[in-house]
Design an enzyme around this catalytic site. Structure first.
Site, mmCIF file in Angstrom:
data_model
loop_
_atom_site.group_PDB
_atom_site.id
_atom_site.type_symbol
_atom_site.label_atom_id
_atom_site.label_comp_id
_atom_site.label_asym_id
_atom_site.label_seq_id
_atom_site.Cartn_x
_atom_site.Cartn_y
_atom_site.Cartn_z
ATOM 1 N N GLY A 304 0.839 -1.199 0.000
ATOM 2 C CA GLY A 304 0.000 0.000 0.000
ATOM 3 C C GLY A 304 0.867 1.238 0.000
ATOM 4 N N GLU A 305 0.380 2.305 0.587
ATOM 5 C CA GLU A 305 1.096 3.588 0.683
ATOM 6 C C GLU A 305 1.295 4.267 -0.671
ATOM 7 O OE1 GLU A 305 4.872 3.075 2.629
ATOM 8 O OE2 GLU A 305 4.012 2.026 4.354
ATOM 9 N N GLY A 306 0.787 3.686 -1.756
ATOM 10 C CA GLY A 306 1.098 4.190 -3.089
ATOM 11 C C GLY A 306 2.386 3.623 -3.635
#
Length: 338
Positions: A304-306
């Site tokens: 996640g987190e980009g």
């Protein structure tokens, strides 16, 4: 700055989506035929260049400003033991983002993108979706607008990411509501839960759909009931990007689940998006299939987190570098017809 005044304004925006500039796409495609290479020999890099041309409205698209926005929120359903980590980790990771210690900090630097971190009422988890709506209408609207606020017209490429302990559970519920199947189809390991954690996640998603499914009559109501603040914020950012004709590089399962209600209602919604990668979360591949998207990368990531989208940014840069920088046959005095 894009702002949605109420639920109706959000619905109207979804019904009036800007389209790519076909003239720019045609001009970019014509340039591709003149470059010193066999036709189609750069494969998807050529497709990326045309995609960027259409949304930037230019035969010679550029990538000067790439922005990554990471939204953070907490979830009431996390209390059901659906995550391998306690909810306190969300706020702790926000602190880590702010001092530059997370993976996305390093990847943002590596891909030449600006990073913005937006925590959303971390001291107030959403409602437990297994028994009540995640948000009130006002809370959902505020989250959508928090996402929309990060998008500026001078952005050449937008990436959105998230941090929220337990958020694969609302993501799975959103996908199940949007595309059907069973809770098992959409529930995976998330942050690394054991078999018991997966079973609790499946039960929570089943309860959420039983409670809210009949009331999810539109994308806004679906996000409000089954989502979370960071999930709605991602949806708001991606919607604002469409309204401003800013191309988007999608991240993993949570990011894509955030727009699942919008794509289900308006299949052309994701036309301004590229899938940066396919994550190891088992439901992401089937969600991308529903979107009709082929990811740029498959690296087994599930952070996640980009992060997955950030790793794909250099591919976009490579596509534009070749499209804009290569000589034409005439310029290079090379015989055409390679």
């Amino acid at each position: 700055m894009i702002r949605f005044d109420d639920e109706r304004a959000f619905a109207q925006a979804l019904d009036a989506l800007p389209q790519p500039d076909d003239v720019a796409v045609a001009a970019a495609a014509a340039r591709q035929t003149e470059l010193t290479k066999p036709a189609g020999s750069l494969g998807r890099l050529e497709e990326i260049a045309l995609f960027m041309a259409g949304w930037q409205g230019s035969a010679r698209p550029a990538l000067h400003k790439a922005n990554i926005a990471v939204f953070a929120g907490n979830h009431g359903v996390a209390a059901r033991g659906v995550s391998a980590f306690p909810v306190e980790v969300t706020e702790q990771m926000v602190g880590n983002f702010r001092v530059g210690g997370a993976a996305i900090n390093q990847l943002a630097t590596a891909c030449g993108a600006e990073l913005t971190v937006v925590p959303l009422d971390l001291d107030r988890p959403t409602g437990d979706i297994a028994r009540e709506p995640a948000m009130t209408a006002d809370e959902c609207l505020a989250a959508l607008n928090a996402g929309a606020a990060v998008v500026t017209p001078d952005t050449d490429l937008l990436l959105v990411g998230e941090m929220g302990i337990g958020n694969t559970t609302p993501a799975a519920a959103l996908c199940l509501q949007a595309y059907g199947g069973s809770a098992e189809d959409w529930c995976g390991l998330g942050s690394g839960v054991d078999a018991g954690g997966v079973a609790r996640k499946i039960a929570a998603v089943e309860s959420a759909i039983a409670v809210h499914g009949p009331h999810c009559i539109n994308p806004f109501e679906t996000l409000r009931r089954l989502g979370g603040r960071e999930i709605a914020a991602m949806a708001g950012a991606i919607m604002a990007a469409r309204m401003l004709r800013v191309p988007v590089l999608l991240d993993g399962f949570i990011c894509c689940a955030a727009i699942a209600p919008l794509v289900a209602a308006q299949p052309g919604f994701s036309a301004h998006c590229l899938a940066g990668h396919c994550s190891a979360e088992q439901a992401h591949a089937q969600l991308l299939d529903q979107f009709g998207m082929e990811p740029l990368l498959r690296l087994g990531m599930r952070l996640g987190e980009g992060s997955g989208a950030a790793v794909a940014v250099p591919l976009v840069r490579a596509a534009l570098a070749t499209h804009n920088g290569m000589a034409t046959f005439v310029e290079a005095a090379v015989a055409a017809g390679l």
